[in-house]
Design a protein around this motif. Structure first.
Motif, PDB file in Angstrom:
ATOM      1  N   UNK A   1      12.269   5.128   2.594  1.00  0.00           N
ATOM      2  CA  UNK A   1      12.529   5.328   4.029  1.00  0.00           C
ATOM      3  C   UNK A   1      11.393   6.077   4.706  1.00  0.00           C
ATOM      4  N   UNK A   2      10.636   6.894   3.953  1.00  0.00           N
ATOM      5  CA  UNK A   2       9.506   7.619   4.536  1.00  0.00           C
ATOM      6  C   UNK A   2       8.188   6.885   4.358  1.00  0.00           C
ATOM      7  N   UNK A   3       8.228   5.657   3.868  1.00  0.00           N
ATOM      8  CA  UNK A   3       6.972   4.908   3.761  1.00  0.00           C
ATOM      9  C   UNK A   3       6.542   4.510   5.165  1.00  0.00           C
ATOM     10  N   UNK A   4       7.492   4.487   6.101  1.00  0.00           N
ATOM     11  CA  UNK A   4       7.172   4.141   7.476  1.00  0.00           C
ATOM     12  C   UNK A   4       7.218   2.646   7.745  1.00  0.00           C
ATOM     13  N   UNK A   5       7.614   1.852   6.760  1.00  0.00           N
ATOM     14  CA  UNK A   5       7.618   0.414   6.976  1.00  0.00           C
ATOM     15  C   UNK A   5       9.022  -0.096   7.217  1.00  0.00           C
ATOM     16  N   UNK A   6       9.138  -0.962   8.202  1.00  0.00           N
ATOM     17  CA  UNK A   6      10.444  -1.396   8.664  1.00  0.00           C
ATOM     18  C   UNK A   6      10.770  -2.761   8.066  1.00  0.00           C
ATOM     19  N   UNK A   7      11.785  -2.812   7.190  1.00  0.00           N
ATOM     20  CA  UNK A   7      12.115  -4.071   6.518  1.00  0.00           C
ATOM     21  C   UNK A   7      12.347  -5.240   7.471  1.00  0.00           C
ATOM     22  N   UNK A   8      13.022  -4.977   8.581  1.00  0.00           N
ATOM     23  CA  UNK A   8      13.308  -6.076   9.516  1.00  0.00           C
ATOM     24  C   UNK A   8      12.018  -6.731   9.996  1.00  0.00           C
ATOM     25  N   UNK A   9      11.007  -5.885  10.299  1.00  0.00           N
ATOM     26  CA  UNK A   9       9.745  -6.447  10.789  1.00  0.00           C
ATOM     27  C   UNK A   9       9.024  -7.193   9.679  1.00  0.00           C
ATOM     28  N   UNK A  10       9.113  -6.678   8.462  1.00  0.00           N
ATOM     29  CA  UNK A  10       8.456  -7.376   7.357  1.00  0.00           C
ATOM     30  C   UNK A  10       9.082  -8.760   7.191  1.00  0.00           C
ATOM     31  N   UNK A  11      10.394  -8.838   7.243  1.00  0.00           N
ATOM     32  CA  UNK A  11      11.081 -10.134   7.145  1.00  0.00           C
ATOM     33  C   UNK A  11      10.622 -11.079   8.239  1.00  0.00           C
ATOM     34  N   UNK A  12      10.533 -10.546   9.458  1.00  0.00           N
ATOM     35  CA  UNK A  12      10.177 -11.392  10.596  1.00  0.00           C
ATOM     36  C   UNK A  12       8.763 -11.955  10.444  1.00  0.00           C
ATOM     37  N   UNK A  13       7.811 -11.055  10.157  1.00  0.00           N
ATOM     38  CA  UNK A  13       6.431 -11.528   9.984  1.00  0.00           C
ATOM     39  C   UNK A  13       6.313 -12.466   8.789  1.00  0.00           C
ATOM     40  N   UNK A  14       7.056 -12.139   7.734  1.00  0.00           N
ATOM     41  CA  UNK A  14       6.940 -12.922   6.506  1.00  0.00           C
ATOM     42  C   UNK A  14       7.282 -14.384   6.769  1.00  0.00           C
ATOM     43  N   UNK A  15       8.375 -14.596   7.499  1.00  0.00           N
ATOM     44  CA  UNK A  15       8.795 -15.968   7.784  1.00  0.00           C
ATOM     45  C   UNK A  15       7.715 -16.730   8.531  1.00  0.00           C
ATOM     46  N   UNK A  16       7.015 -16.038   9.425  1.00  0.00           N
ATOM     47  CA  UNK A  16       5.994 -16.711  10.224  1.00  0.00           C
ATOM     48  C   UNK A  16       4.718 -16.942   9.422  1.00  0.00           C
ATOM     49  N   UNK A  17       4.203 -15.875   8.791  1.00  0.00           N
ATOM     50  CA  UNK A  17       2.865 -16.037   8.215  1.00  0.00           C
ATOM     51  C   UNK A  17       2.850 -16.533   6.775  1.00  0.00           C
TER      52      UNK A  17
END
Ligand SMILES: Nc1nc2c(ncn2[C@@H]2O[C@H](COP(=O)(O)OP(=O)(O)OP(=O)(O)O)[C@@H](O)[C@H]2O)c(=O)[nH]1
Ligand SMILES: [Mg+2]
Ligand SMILES: [Zn+2]
Lengths: 219, 113
Positions: free
Chosen positions: B35-51
């Motif tokens: 949780x303190x890595x600063x990375x947001x799973x939802x955004x990773x999922x979103x970008x992942x699907x696109x790129x």
């Protein structure tokens, strides 16, 4: 049907960034350059802090990399004062990373020992997550932001090697609770030096500058 | 904001390990994210699907295991999650110190074919 194989990876997404950062730190360290990663929220006085330090530095040459999402006002300003300053515009990215710094450092000339100050993007969150090759992480915070910041943005306070508490000239107009602020800082980072300064009056900057000169000598 | 370059790096790493193991397609990526890595799973999922389109990772499932940050009590050694505006150890009341638990961000494993 193909066989599905499970492969152990155990590799950090930031490992590549971190190894480039380590290279930058080592290369510049060997040249006698202390690298400072300056971070803090937008408008806390990061550029003002640099100017105050530069006007007091006696035996150490300053170099600057300015990170901004867009624009180069701060760079023009610093260049006008005779400091070798390069601009990085990230066009949207919220932090600097090690590859950007390695690229930019390659374009600079370090003809003398000194300190490279890298003003990171105004942001209290993201820059704390990416090492960029710094020997010293400097956090600029202010009395105007409120005394609860160490509690709300712990990573930045935890990672700082030196903390500047700026804009103390505005104390009389605010309800800044210094005791609460320092309690949060100490719990995250028991030994970090905290300098109370004003970029407006210059108060406290002799001490800050002396701290950096000493740190550069010890490199 | 910075999940785009992070997701690119994620895909690059997964492809590399897939290739190194003679795979042609990544089915699943098991990611560990504090949780303190600063990375947001939802955004990773979103970008992942696109790129991930057109890469070995296209269509892969990402499983993100979250890790809650923990403090360590210097007196009694207890590892604990902190309460808002407090660092106190629930066992003995001493203020805890930060640890690396909750800051992880790495690929644990991938499944390939
Ligand atoms: N009153 C007061 N104002 C200050 C002080 N330090 C900086 N300022 C003002 O705060 C504003 C922002 O200062 P900058 O140095 O540009 O802040 P910055 O952190 O570099 O800003 P960004 O790079 O845009 O994130 C300017 O108007 C400064 O004059 C201070 O100690 N007291
Ligand atoms: Mg600035
Ligand atoms: Zn305890």
């Amino acid at each position: 049907m193909h066989d599905v194989k499970k492969i152990d990876v155990m590799e950090g997404i930031l490992d590549e960034n971190d190894s480039i950062a380590a290279r930058v730190k080592e290369t510049l360290g060997e040249k006698g350059i202390l690298v400072v990663n300056e971070m803090g929220a937008p408008g806390v006085g990061k550029t003002t802090t640099l100017k105050n330090i530069f006007s007091r530095l006696k035996n150490v040459k300053p170099y600057v990399i300015e990170g901004d999402i867009e624009a180069d006002f701060d760079t023009k300003d610093l260049q006008a004062s005779g400091v070798q300053t390069l601009q990085i515009n990230t066009y949207g990215s919220c932090h600097l990373d090690a590859p950007m710094i390695e690229h930019t450092v390659g374009k600079m000339e370090f003809d003398e020992k000194g300190i490279l100050f890298i003003e990171n993007i105004g942001n209290l969150v993201c820059p704390a997550e990416f090492t960029i090759g710094e020997h010293v992480m400097m956090l600029v915070s202010t009395v105007t932001e409120g005394s609860d910041k160490p509690y709300k943005y712990p990573l930045a306070f935890e990672k700082a090697d030196v903390i500047i508490l700026n804009k103390v000239d505005l104390m009389p107009y605010l309800d800044f609770d210094e005791e609460f602020y320092m309690k949060g800082v100490r719990q995250l980072n028991p030994d970090v030096p905290v300098f109370k300064v004003s970029g407006r009056t210059g108060e406290g900057f002799d001490e800050v500058t002396a701290w950096f000169e000493k740190r550069a000598e010890e490199l | 904001m910075h999940e785009l370059p992070i997701t690119e790096q994620l895909i690059k790493l997964a492809e590399k390990h897939c290739r190194d193991n003679d795979g042609t397609k990544v089915i699943k990526i098991n990611l560990v994210c504090g949780d303190y890595s600063g990375f947001v799973p939802e955004s990773i999922h979103m970008y992942f699907d696109i790129i991930s389109e057109g890469t070995m990772c296209e269509g892969a499932e990402i499983d993100i295991r979250r890790v809650k940050p923990k403090l360590k009590c210097p007196s009694c050694g207890e590892l604990f999650e902190r309460e808002l505006f407090s660092f106190a150890c629930p066992k003995c009341g001493t203020d805890g110190e930060p640890t690396d638990i909750g800051k992880e961000f790495y690929i644990e494993s991938i499944e390939i074919e």
